[in-house]
Design an enzyme around this catalytic site. Structure first.
Site, PDB file in Angstrom:
ATOM      1  CG  ASP A 122      12.732  -4.206 -16.863  1.00  0.00           C
ATOM      2  OD1 ASP A 122      12.449  -5.042 -17.732  1.00  0.00           O
ATOM      3  OD2 ASP A 122      12.264  -4.209 -15.726  1.00  0.00           O
ATOM      4  CB  SER A 123      16.611  -0.272 -20.231  1.00  0.00           C
ATOM      5  OG  SER A 123      16.987  -1.623 -20.007  1.00  0.00           O
TER       6      SER A 123
END
Length: 782
Positions: free
Chosen positions: A471-472
């Site tokens: 996600d990051s």
């Protein structure tokens, strides 16, 4: 009024010989591993347990404190707050002394103070000043409510006169505009009704009720009077001044609470039992009906038995027996990983429901409760857009353009069909998100793969978009030019699964088309994403390499190496495995990337802004570690798989629970990485993680090698050498398979001799019996 007094009372503690202390200094598992007894009540951080049904969930610590809530679509209706939630106080009327038996604020020298953490329940027990207190809390199968059973016992030699104060804080205080707030005692409820009668409120659940079977002597409705404006819960003003509570309602209050006072006279050896319910309701009538149901004779016992039976049913579908020195791994495989997976398939990560999260969890849960998985697949597919991409998450909705959702569809659907033999799911009609269009599950699978395979970048790899599994890494591909190596690898895995499925249903020409695309993607990965000794992470929108030796930070990423093995893109998988061991291994497990980012880079995303060793920036992210375990088994390295397992489980001897802070009965999302010299090895977030599903499958399907296929049950173990004999009980398509795996030569992989009911099997797939039966399987590695 229902008031039960039992005499005499046996207060002998549990026999320590029935407990196995395999998780350090915090406590011990019970004999079967089905519950854990916490004896160190002040560990490094609170130890959580989750209690839930489909609509309501509670997240409580070893004291019984913590939030609980219902979620209706995008709105979360909260019951108990994170703090000031559930408390009890006892007051000895002779001495005037009082204490909190479930919290022990002063850390007084209680004779007994412990919590038993069970599957769907917790029980807190204390004994102090000759008074034993037992509080069991659980969430029933239906309803937005918590059920409490309290037993207070006189363990001394003389009579006791006691006041019990049951305290429940309310999260309704946190809602906007206190002018809507009112709290009052209601005789017909035998409890307090806390209300937030708001205009244009997004939920019908405007009321918090707390009711009891006890005879209520007095009550309180606000912390302003109970705690005091300048007091605290350790020494509430109302208890310090003595006497009864004031029994006054409240209005326009931001500190509403429900406190019920009852009085008991207990002879030596006597006990009193009372029942309570705390819940959300649309009004008084619903609250009263709920309380009446809960307080009916035998309801508590029958409900707890039904919960246990439901959990036991899916738990018994797969049971393993491992060597004595690996009982922790056995308990996790048989009990606790299943509980975590069950939480995930229902509540995803609890704070939201994510497509990738639920799909991965149900891919593991299908072997435990296949009948529930088809519905969850279709539920998720309703969040897939007509273009083939999916929402990242909903409740609340996240519209950031992550692109990995489609990669999880085919593994879930294929896993369901392999487990059940039910190909009809492919013909189910499911609508697309925000569309009137409806299509078959098979169409959803193909559109998902088309979305990934038909949108490639300059290097021929899948577009990164707003991020993939990581996600990051959310800034590298927003211009739709950046390319993700991991997503390309995962796409190959899913595409080959789709090809196999299409072949099964007679669509060979379509399968060949997809196979060609997967093969081309694999060629481009080898040509474009290889960095001399490992695979890159990807290319940014600006054409910059991520995860390259030329980079200042994050020169090597874990997932791109393990998935190169899983996707069979790696030309020398053993060399990649060696690199992982050399560069990414640590005492706490395998770091997600190394070295950690030390300065923010908007061409990368938020990961570069994280602290060293935190989350995806160099932490030991156990989900990635579980991928590695599966990759280890794929290349026959059973010992490495075992070592990876030991580091993921909380009982890691180098980083045990009393050091990491992890619950001894739950796997953690991550351990802070070794580059974080302040908190390295700490486990900040457990329970809510995709690690559980991948680890469960890794042990059962890859290490023990027992996994469902379209034609039967495959046996293909990859063992640590010291596992000289293990066994698996596996229910599969109506039959029970009792499988014994012998490893007399202490091998990791070997030539298999498989006997099914005494007859030698050709190959390694046991056909599905024509009638339901019990099948005895003897496997020997040579």
């Amino acid at each position: 009024m229902d008031l039960t007094v039992n005499t005499p009372l046996d207060v002998s503690s549990a026999d320590d010989s029935t407990l196995q202390s395999i998780s350090g200094a915090l406590g011990s598992f019970t004999e079967t591993g089905a519950s854990y007894l916490i004896r160190e009540m002040y560990p490094k951080r609170p130890l959580r347990n989750f209690l839930w049904n489909d609509d309501f969930i509670a997240n409580i610590d070893q004291f019984g404190n913590g939030p609980s809530w219902n979620r209706e679509g995008e709105f979360e209706s909260k019951l108990c707050p994170k703090e000031r939630g559930r408390l009890f106080y006892l007051r000895d009327l002779e001495s005037g002394e009082y204490w909190s038996p479930n919290r022990n604020f002063d850390r007084s020298g209680f004779d007994v103070f412990e919590t038993e953490v069970g599957l769907g329940w917790s029980k807190i027990v204390s004994e102090h000043r000759g008074i034993r207190f037992e509080w069991t809390i659980f969430v029933p199968r239906v309803g937005n409510r918590e059920c409490w059973k309290v037993v207070v016992s006189n363990t001394g030699d003389a009579p006791k006169e006691l006041d019990l104060f049951a305290y429940s804080g309310s999260a309704l205080n946190d809602l906007e505009h206190s002018a809507y707030n009112h709290a009052k005692f209601v005789d017909s409820l035998n409890g307090v009704l806390i209300s937030h009668n708001a205009y244009n409120f997004p939920s019908t659940l405007k009321h918090h009720y707390v009711a009891t079977t006890a005879e209520v002597r007095a009550y309180e409705t606000t912390n302003r009077r109970f705690v005091g404006v300048y007091g605290n819960l350790n020494k509430p003003d109302a208890l310090s001044r003595g006497g009864d509570l004031e029994s006054i309602d409240t209005s326009f209050d931001t500190d509403m609470t429900a406190i019920l006072q009852s009085r008991y006279s207990l002879k030596a050896g006597e006990s009193v039992e009372l029942r309570m319910v705390s819940g959300l309701a649309s009004g008084l009538d619903e609250a009263a009906r709920s309380a009446a149901e809960v307080f009916a004779d035998g309801w508590f016992e029958s409900e707890q038995a039904a919960i246990a039976a439901g959990i036991g049913r899916f738990a018994e579908r797969i049971e393993v027996s491992l060597p004595q020195e690996d009982k922790e791994a056995e308990f996790f495989t048989n009990v606790w990983l299943k509980q975590q997976i069950s939480l995930g398939k229902t509540w995803a990560r609890t704070y939201t429901r994510g497509f990738r999260d639920i799909m991965q969890d149900i891919t593991a849960f299908v072997s435990l409760e296949p009948e529930s998985v088809a519905e969850r697949i279709c539920y998720c597919l309703e969040r897939q857009r007509p273009c083939g991409n999916t929402l990242r998450q909903w409740e609340p909705i996240d519209l950031h353009p992550y692109r990995d959702g489609p990669a999880w569809i085919v593994p879930a659907v294929a896993g369901y069909i392999k487990e059940t033999g039910d190909f009809s799911i492919l013909e189910r009609q499911v609508t697309y998100y925000e569309s009137d269009e409806s299509a078959t599950v098979l169409d959803h699978c193909q559109r998902g793969m088309d979305f990934l395979l038909d949108h490639l970048g300059a290097h021929g790899l899948c577009l990164w978009g707003g991020g993939d599994w990581n996600d990051s890494l959310n800034g590298a591909g927003l211009q739709m030019k950046g390319e993700s190596v991991w997503l390309s690898q995962a796409t190959i895995v899913a595409t080959r699964m789709l090809c196999e499925l299409l072949e099964r249903i007679g669509s060979s020409d379509t399968a060949a088309q997809y196979a060609n695309k997967a093969d081309t993607l694999a060629v481009d990965l080898r040509a474009e994403a290889w960095d001399g000794d490992h695979f890159l992470c990807g290319f940014t929108d600006w054409g910059e390499k991520v995860g390259a030796r030329e980079n200042k930070y994050a020169q090597v990423f874990l997932n791109m190496q393990t998935w190169a093995i899983l996707s069979e893109v790696a030309e020398d998988p053993e060399a990649l495995s060696d690199l992982i061991e050399k560069e990414l291994n640590s005492d706490f497990g395998y770091v997600l990337n190394k070295p950690s980012f030390r300065e923010g880079d908007d061409h990368i995303g938020r990961v570069s802004y994280f602290e060293l060793g935190a989350y995806e920036n160099g932490s030991v992210y156990n989900h990635g570690g579980a991928f590695k375990l599966v990759a280890d088994c794929k290349i026959g390295r059973g010992q490495l798989a075992y070592e990876t397992l030991r580091k993921i489980l909380p009982g890691n001897p180098v980083n045990p629970p009393q050091v990491s802070g992890c619950e001894p009965y739950a796997v953690s999302n991550m351990y802070l990485g070794p580059e974080n010299d302040l908190r390295g090895g700490e486990a900040l977030m457990s329970w809510i993680t995709g690690t559980a599903g991948w680890l469960f499958r890794g042990v059962v399907e890859d290490m023990l090698g027992v996994r469902a296929e379209y034609d039967g049950l495959r046996i293909d173990p990859c063992l640590p050498p010291h596992w000289d004999g293990v066994s698996v009980r596996r229910e599969f398509r109506g039959s029970v398979f009792n499988i014994r795996i012998n490893n007399p030569d202490m091998l990791e992989k070997g030539t298999l001799e498989i006997r099914v009911d005494g007859a030698l099997l050709e190959g390694d797939v046991i056909p599905v019996p024509t009638t339901e039966s019990t099948v005895c399987v003897e496997v020997t590695l040579h």
